[in-house]
Scaffold this motif. Structure first.
Motif, PDB file in Angstrom:
ATOM      1  N   HIS A   1       0.834  -1.206   0.000  1.00 56.87           N
ATOM      2  CA  HIS A   1       0.000   0.000   0.000  1.00 56.87           C
ATOM      3  C   HIS A   1       0.865   1.251   0.000  1.00 56.87           C
ATOM      4  O   HIS A   1       1.963   1.266   0.569  1.00 56.87           O
ATOM      5  CB  HIS A   1      -1.004  -0.006   1.156  1.00 56.87           C
ATOM      6  CG  HIS A   1      -0.424  -0.044   2.537  1.00 56.87           C
ATOM      7  ND1 HIS A   1       0.053   1.063   3.186  1.00 56.87           N
ATOM      8  CD2 HIS A   1      -0.255  -1.073   3.421  1.00 56.87           C
ATOM      9  CE1 HIS A   1       0.473   0.737   4.396  1.00 56.87           C
ATOM     10  NE2 HIS A   1       0.313  -0.562   4.568  1.00 56.87           N
TER      11      HIS A   1
ATOM     12  N   ASP B   1       6.137   0.566   7.125  1.00 54.41           N
ATOM     13  CA  ASP B   1       4.706   0.316   6.834  1.00 54.41           C
ATOM     14  C   ASP B   1       4.208   1.309   5.814  1.00 54.41           C
ATOM     15  O   ASP B   1       3.606   2.295   6.171  1.00 54.41           O
ATOM     16  CB  ASP B   1       3.909   0.399   8.139  1.00 54.41           C
ATOM     17  CG  ASP B   1       2.472  -0.036   7.975  1.00 54.41           C
ATOM     18  OD1 ASP B   1       2.132  -0.563   6.904  1.00 54.41           O
ATOM     19  OD2 ASP B   1       1.670   0.176   8.906  1.00 54.41           O
ATOM     20  N   MET B   2       4.389   0.977   4.506  1.00 55.17           N
ATOM     21  CA  MET B   2       5.185  -0.103   3.990  1.00 55.17           C
ATOM     22  C   MET B   2       5.877   0.310   2.715  1.00 55.17           C
ATOM     23  O   MET B   2       5.868  -0.368   1.711  1.00 55.17           O
ATOM     24  CB  MET B   2       4.334  -1.379   3.788  1.00 55.17           C
ATOM     25  CG  MET B   2       3.229  -1.243   2.764  1.00 55.17           C
ATOM     26  SD  MET B   2       2.372  -2.836   2.474  1.00 55.17           S
ATOM     27  CE  MET B   2       3.606  -3.912   1.747  1.00 55.17           C
TER      28      MET B   2
ATOM     29  N   GLU C   1       2.448  -7.312   3.340  1.00 53.40           N
ATOM     30  CA  GLU C   1       3.095  -6.782   4.539  1.00 53.40           C
ATOM     31  C   GLU C   1       2.951  -7.626   5.822  1.00 53.40           C
ATOM     32  O   GLU C   1       2.175  -8.568   5.886  1.00 53.40           O
ATOM     33  CB  GLU C   1       2.536  -5.388   4.832  1.00 53.40           C
ATOM     34  CG  GLU C   1       1.048  -5.400   5.143  1.00 53.40           C
ATOM     35  CD  GLU C   1       0.523  -4.005   5.419  1.00 53.40           C
ATOM     36  OE1 GLU C   1       1.265  -3.152   5.927  1.00 53.40           O
ATOM     37  OE2 GLU C   1      -0.662  -3.766   5.147  1.00 53.40           O
TER      38      GLU C   1
ATOM     39  N   GLU D   1      -5.002   1.388   2.325  1.00 54.22           N
ATOM     40  CA  GLU D   1      -5.008   0.232   3.236  1.00 54.22           C
ATOM     41  C   GLU D   1      -5.232   0.663   4.684  1.00 54.22           C
ATOM     42  O   GLU D   1      -5.887  -0.028   5.460  1.00 54.22           O
ATOM     43  CB  GLU D   1      -3.693  -0.553   3.117  1.00 54.22           C
ATOM     44  CG  GLU D   1      -3.719  -1.923   3.785  1.00 54.22           C
ATOM     45  CD  GLU D   1      -3.439  -1.913   5.285  1.00 54.22           C
ATOM     46  OE1 GLU D   1      -3.778  -2.894   5.965  1.00 54.22           O
ATOM     47  OE2 GLU D   1      -2.892  -0.908   5.789  1.00 54.22           O
ATOM     48  N   GLU D   2      -4.673   1.826   5.027  1.00 53.62           N
ATOM     49  CA  GLU D   2      -4.718   2.253   6.429  1.00 53.62           C
ATOM     50  C   GLU D   2      -6.113   2.697   6.872  1.00 53.62           C
ATOM     51  O   GLU D   2      -6.338   2.962   8.056  1.00 53.62           O
ATOM     52  CB  GLU D   2      -3.705   3.381   6.679  1.00 53.62           C
ATOM     53  CG  GLU D   2      -2.244   2.970   6.468  1.00 53.62           C
ATOM     54  CD  GLU D   2      -1.731   1.986   7.523  1.00 53.62           C
ATOM     55  OE1 GLU D   2      -2.509   1.598   8.413  1.00 53.62           O
ATOM     56  OE2 GLU D   2      -0.549   1.616   7.436  1.00 53.62           O
TER      57      GLU D   2
HETATM   58 ZN   LIG Z   1       0.660  -1.481   6.417  1.00 59.89          ZN
END
Ligand SMILES: [Zn+2]
Length: 446
Positions: free
Chosen positions: A92, A124-125, A186, A158-159
């Motif tokens: 991501h 991350d990431m 991840e 993604e977060e």
């Molecule tokens: Zn992540």
């Protein structure tokens, strides 16, 4: 890495190893903070940087915006053997926000200092985003082709749940994932040093499920001065207290059992299923990743009732953050229902599946072989995450078997778990170079 630890077979640094740090810094310098409410800068600039780096070596990729500014990049490398299913490699591009005042460097500076790349996203990431880019660029420049199709995806959001990233792509462009049966991404693949002759690499094969529940008690509204045996506040309070105080028994899923057995063996201590604490003590700060994977959890997080001191409300509610183990979802909700009792009902605020795949098969063998080739002390062990990644739901819905595998050989004293969403997030440059070598082997040979 000291010369004494360098595996004898390590070749001279490749262009991919040389450029991976620069690619990572470049991505960190692009602020792609995801606040979850659409107010952030979006992923477009980061996605465009990925597109430009791909175009430099002649790779065509699709740029897909789910919403203005929410950029996703995806490309497919054709393998030599069309009979083999395809492998998805995804990362991501968004990051969680960073409060610069808390940091000792600019979180969006991408600075290299003391052998580390510093900045939001270093673990991350954007580390993996850069490793994917470096490996793909090198494969292309060298004219080497993998055996199977490889789908590389750099996704948005993604977060904040993946709605503008993985969800959008799998829902509106499922053809891009044609033939994909497995994925790597991840929160796995990093090392835990036991001693100089043994490093465990934790590969994520399972994720807990998520049930955010609203509990609702309906009662009889009335004056606070009168008798009221049907008080909604009393009922919700009793239910919340029972859920919050419940001690969930240790329930070892196959992944967690294997993980604890392997860790105990590596450290030469016994593993008692009824008392796994001594084994967990051995993994140090990584307990943040796995400490909550030995049982379900259900934590009360919100309460809401009433509007005046002398008015009994007709309804009261609460929210519970529930996380259940893979394979034990029904039992979890059955227990919740027993705890809240017949006078309280529940509805989902958010519900997401749990995942667990077995630690076997050709991809697992290939990951182990690639790790061992670059670190002869490597021993791979599966583990379960208490949180979730894009591998859950969206790619799982397509029937894709996902693993957490971002290979990083880390210094023995590094508190890696605290880097995720943490202050002074950073990653060793030589860990990225190690990761590039491992991924290159894996992606070419698998
Ligand atoms: Zn992540």
């Amino acid at each position: 890495m000291t010369p004494a630890e360098t595996p004898a077979a390590t070749p001279a640094a490749t262009p991919a190893e040389n450029e991976v740090a620069e690619l990572c810094s470049e991505l960190i310098r692009i602020d792609s903070s995801n606040y979850g409410d659409g107010s952030g800068p979006g992923e477009r600039a980061a996605a465009e940087a990925v597109m430009a780096r791909l175009a430099e070596v002649g790779i065509e990729a699709a740029y897909i915006e789910s919403e203005p500014g929410r950029g996703n990049v995806i490309t497919r490398v054709e393998g030599t053997d069309p009979s083999l299913p395809a492998l998805l490699v995804h990362g991501h591009l968004d990051v969680v926000p960073a409060n610069a005042a808390d940091w000792s460097v600019d979180p969006f500076g991408g600075e290299v200092r003391d052998g580390y790349i510093w900045g939001r996203g270093a673990v991350d990431m954007k580390d993996m985003d850069a490793m994917m880019l470096a490996v793909l660029r090198q494969l292309t420049r060298d004219g080497r082709r993998p055996r199977r199709d490889l789908v590389f995806a750099w996704v948005a959001d993604e977060e904040a749940g993946g709605v503008y990233g993985a969800k959008h792509l799998t829902k509106h462009h499922p053809e891009l994932f044609e033939g994909v049966t497995e994925a790597i991404s991840e929160v796995g693949g990093y090392s835990l040093e036991v001693d100089p002759s043994l490093r465990l690499y934790l590969i994520e094969t399972a994720q807990k499920g998520l049930g955010w529940m609203r509990l609702i008690a309906d009662g009889t509204a009335g004056h606070g001065s009168m008798l009221n045996p049907d008080n909604a506040v009393t009922e919700i309070a009793k239910a919340v207290a029972r859920v919050g105080a419940h001690e969930w028994p240790i329930t070892l899923t196959p992944t967690v059992r294997t993980f604890l057995t392997e860790v105990a063996a590596a450290f030469g201590i016994p593993f008692d299923e009824n008392d796994p604490a001594p084994v967990l003590d051995k993994i140090g700060p990584l307990v943040r990743f796995v400490g909550a994977t030995l049982n379900h959890t259900a934590n009360p997080t919100q309460l809401d009732a009433g509007y005046k001191s002398n008015v009994i409300p007709g309804q009261a509610s609460a929210v519970i953050d529930g996380r259940f183990l893979p394979g034990h979802e029904d039992e979890f909700f059955k227990t919740i229902d027993e705890l809240i009792g017949p006078k309280v009902r529940r509805e989902f605020v958010h519900h997401d599946i749990a995942l667990e795949t077995s630690f076997d098969g050709a991809l697992v063998e290939s990951m182990i072989a690639a790790l061992k080739a670059e670190d002869p002390t490597a021993r791979a062990v599966p583990y379960c995450m208490s949180g979730g990644t894009d591998n859950k739901t969206f790619f799982a819905d397509l029937g894709v078997r996902g693993f957490g595998f971002v290979p990083l050989r880390l210094p023995g004293d590094m508190d890696f778990a605290s880097m995720f969403h943490g202050v002074d997030e950073r990653v060793p440059v030589d860990a990225l170079q190690f990761g590039v070598r491992v991924l290159d082997r894996l992606l070419l040979n698998y």
